[in-house]
Structures are given as C-alpha cells and as structure tokens.
Design a protein around this motif. Structure first.
Motif, mmCIF file in Angstrom:
data_model
loop_
_atom_site.group_PDB
_atom_site.id
_atom_site.type_symbol
_atom_site.label_atom_id
_atom_site.label_comp_id
_atom_site.label_asym_id
_atom_site.label_seq_id
_atom_site.Cartn_x
_atom_site.Cartn_y
_atom_site.Cartn_z
ATOM 1 N N LYS A 157 0.868 -1.178 0.000
ATOM 2 C CA LYS A 157 0.000 0.000 0.000
ATOM 3 C C LYS A 157 0.903 1.227 0.000
ATOM 4 O O LYS A 157 1.709 1.405 0.909
ATOM 5 N N GLU A 158 0.784 2.049 -1.026
ATOM 6 C CA GLU A 158 1.523 3.312 -1.015
ATOM 7 C C GLU A 158 0.772 4.284 -0.118
ATOM 8 O O GLU A 158 -0.433 4.488 -0.280
ATOM 9 N N LEU A 159 1.485 4.853 0.824
ATOM 10 C CA LEU A 159 0.902 5.775 1.788
ATOM 11 C C LEU A 159 1.271 7.192 1.387
ATOM 12 O O LEU A 159 2.436 7.568 1.423
ATOM 13 N N THR A 160 0.255 7.967 1.004
ATOM 14 C CA THR A 160 0.512 9.308 0.505
ATOM 15 C C THR A 160 -0.004 10.398 1.433
ATOM 16 O O THR A 160 0.346 11.562 1.261
ATOM 17 N N THR A 161 -0.848 10.015 2.406
ATOM 18 C CA THR A 161 -1.389 10.992 3.348
ATOM 19 C C THR A 161 -1.308 10.423 4.761
ATOM 20 O O THR A 161 -1.242 9.201 4.955
ATOM 21 N N ARG B 182 6.283 13.635 2.060
ATOM 22 C CA ARG B 182 7.130 14.079 3.163
ATOM 23 C C ARG B 182 6.365 14.208 4.484
ATOM 24 O O ARG B 182 6.882 13.813 5.525
ATOM 25 N N PRO B 183 5.121 14.728 4.489
ATOM 26 C CA PRO B 183 4.390 14.786 5.755
ATOM 27 C C PRO B 183 4.177 13.395 6.380
ATOM 28 O O PRO B 183 4.239 13.253 7.596
ATOM 29 N N VAL B 184 3.977 12.382 5.556
ATOM 30 C CA VAL B 184 3.813 11.016 6.065
ATOM 31 C C VAL B 184 5.127 10.534 6.669
ATOM 32 O O VAL B 184 5.154 9.967 7.771
ATOM 33 N N SER B 185 6.212 10.775 5.976
ATOM 34 C CA SER B 185 7.530 10.393 6.478
ATOM 35 C C SER B 185 7.829 11.076 7.812
ATOM 36 O O SER B 185 8.303 10.436 8.758
ATOM 37 N N ASN B 186 7.536 12.369 7.886
ATOM 38 C CA ASN B 186 7.753 13.106 9.136
ATOM 39 C C ASN B 186 6.868 12.582 10.256
ATOM 40 O O ASN B 186 7.313 12.483 11.414
ATOM 41 N N GLU B 187 5.627 12.244 9.938
ATOM 42 C CA GLU B 187 4.701 11.709 10.948
ATOM 43 C C GLU B 187 5.215 10.381 11.502
ATOM 44 O O GLU B 187 5.137 10.134 12.703
ATOM 45 N N ILE B 188 5.737 9.537 10.638
ATOM 46 C CA ILE B 188 6.290 8.254 11.090
ATOM 47 C C ILE B 188 7.447 8.495 12.049
ATOM 48 O O ILE B 188 7.518 7.873 13.120
ATOM 49 N N ALA B 189 8.344 9.400 11.700
ATOM 50 C CA ALA B 189 9.489 9.706 12.571
ATOM 51 C C ALA B 189 9.019 10.222 13.920
ATOM 52 O O ALA B 189 9.503 9.774 14.970
ATOM 53 N N VAL C 213 11.639 7.585 15.815
ATOM 54 C CA VAL C 213 12.772 7.061 15.055
ATOM 55 C C VAL C 213 13.194 8.130 14.058
ATOM 56 O O VAL C 213 12.412 8.523 13.196
ATOM 57 N N LYS C 214 14.427 8.607 14.202
ATOM 58 C CA LYS C 214 14.946 9.653 13.325
ATOM 59 C C LYS C 214 14.757 9.271 11.855
ATOM 60 O O LYS C 214 15.044 8.141 11.452
ATOM 61 N N HIS C 215 14.273 10.221 11.066
ATOM 62 C CA HIS C 215 14.058 9.972 9.637
ATOM 63 C C HIS C 215 15.362 9.670 8.930
ATOM 64 O O HIS C 215 16.364 10.366 9.113
ATOM 65 N N GLU C 216 15.321 8.625 8.125
ATOM 66 C CA GLU C 216 16.394 8.320 7.198
ATOM 67 C C GLU C 216 15.733 7.788 5.936
ATOM 68 O O GLU C 216 14.582 7.367 5.953
ATOM 69 N N SER C 217 16.467 7.810 4.868
ATOM 70 C CA SER C 217 15.956 7.274 3.619
ATOM 71 C C SER C 217 17.121 6.713 2.823
ATOM 72 O O SER C 217 18.093 7.437 2.585
ATOM 73 N N PRO C 218 17.009 5.449 2.494
ATOM 74 C CA PRO C 218 15.917 4.526 2.730
ATOM 75 C C PRO C 218 15.884 4.064 4.181
ATOM 76 O O PRO C 218 16.897 4.106 4.882
ATOM 77 N N TRP D 289 2.641 -4.329 4.060
ATOM 78 C CA TRP D 289 3.686 -3.311 4.078
ATOM 79 C C TRP D 289 3.251 -2.074 3.323
ATOM 80 O O TRP D 289 2.482 -2.134 2.384
ATOM 81 N N GLY D 290 3.755 -0.952 3.843
ATOM 82 C CA GLY D 290 3.440 0.341 3.269
ATOM 83 C C GLY D 290 4.684 0.984 2.690
ATOM 84 O O GLY D 290 5.768 0.890 3.262
ATOM 85 N N LEU D 291 4.502 1.623 1.561
ATOM 86 C CA LEU D 291 5.573 2.331 0.880
ATOM 87 C C LEU D 291 5.345 3.826 1.017
ATOM 88 O O LEU D 291 4.253 4.320 0.712
ATOM 89 N N VAL D 292 6.374 4.524 1.490
ATOM 90 C CA VAL D 292 6.327 5.975 1.598
ATOM 91 C C VAL D 292 7.428 6.532 0.694
ATOM 92 O O VAL D 292 8.615 6.326 0.959
ATOM 93 N N ILE D 293 7.025 7.197 -0.373
ATOM 94 C CA ILE D 293 8.001 7.840 -1.254
ATOM 95 C C ILE D 293 8.241 9.230 -0.687
ATOM 96 O O ILE D 293 7.342 10.076 -0.686
ATOM 97 N N VAL D 294 9.443 9.429 -0.170
ATOM 98 C CA VAL D 294 9.705 10.630 0.621
ATOM 99 C C VAL D 294 9.570 11.929 -0.170
ATOM 100 O O VAL D 294 9.203 12.953 0.401
ATOM 101 N N GLN D 295 9.824 11.897 -1.462
ATOM 102 C CA GLN D 295 9.704 13.126 -2.244
ATOM 103 C C GLN D 295 8.258 13.599 -2.356
ATOM 104 O O GLN D 295 8.002 14.790 -2.425
ATOM 105 N N THR D 296 7.316 12.673 -2.407
ATOM 106 C CA THR D 296 5.916 13.037 -2.632
ATOM 107 C C THR D 296 5.053 12.913 -1.384
ATOM 108 O O THR D 296 3.906 13.361 -1.401
#
Length: 106
Positions: free
Chosen positions: A2-6, A60-67, A72-77, A51-58
């Motif tokens: 599942k791609e997570l975009t929001t 970013r708010p989801v990535s920040n929310e996870i961190a 857990v400090k954001h890193e990519s990948p 599993w969920g996929l978060v594409i950090v470029q598109t």
C-alpha cells in the motif's frame, strides 16, 4: 503493498493491521534503489506482512509523521517493523538487505 501518501492513509493502514512493515524510499537515491530491490526480493520470497511504501519526495508529511510518532529519526531509505503500535525493529541504508529483513521480521 500500500503506497501511503497521506497521514490519513497511514492512520488507517496502522489501525487495520497489528503488524506492518514500512519502507521509506527515495526515488532519486541510488542507495535507496538498492534497498528497494533488496526489500522486493524479501517480499517476493517471504510472503510478508502487510507493508506500506512511503516515497519521501511526494509524501514528506507522512515520512515526518512516522518519525515523530515512533520516535525514530528519519532516514531514507529506511525500514520500520511495527507491531501493536510500536517499532520493534528498524534499519536504514545499506543495512536493508534480504538477509537482514529475514532475520528481523519473523
């Protein structure tokens, strides 16, 4: 997958599944590309948990929310294994290998 975009999609995904694997992926990073390939090999052979996929470029708010949510400090990948609302394992960069995923996500 599942791609997570929001953040709403992230919340729903976590509510619907007691165990998930989250993959933060950068579409412009060669290290992330290698990690994605390793992750896909693992997913192909292991019949893994949702599993969920978060594409950090598109997403970013989801990535920040996870961190922020999991502390857990954001890193990519980055891969996070979440069970019952808590991160039980995470890793990033070159440590994302099929072997490491097999060992960590039983």
């Amino acid at each position: 997958m599942k791609e997570l975009t929001t953040i709403e999609e992230l919340n729903q995904f976590l509510e619907e599944n007691a165990e998930v694997v989250l993959l933060k992926h950068s579409t412009t990073c060669p290290i992330s590309s290698q990690a994605y390939n390793e992750f896909m090999q693992y997913a192909k052979h292991e019949g893994m948990k949702p599993w969920g996929l978060v594409i950090v470029q598109t997403a970013r708010p989801v990535s920040n929310e996870i961190a922020e949510r999991f502390g857990v400090k954001h890193e990519s990948p980055q891969v996070l294994y979440v069970k019952d609302g808590s991160v039980v394992w995470h890793t990033s960069h070159w440590n994302i290998t099929e072997k490491n995923l097999k060992e960590a996500i039983a």
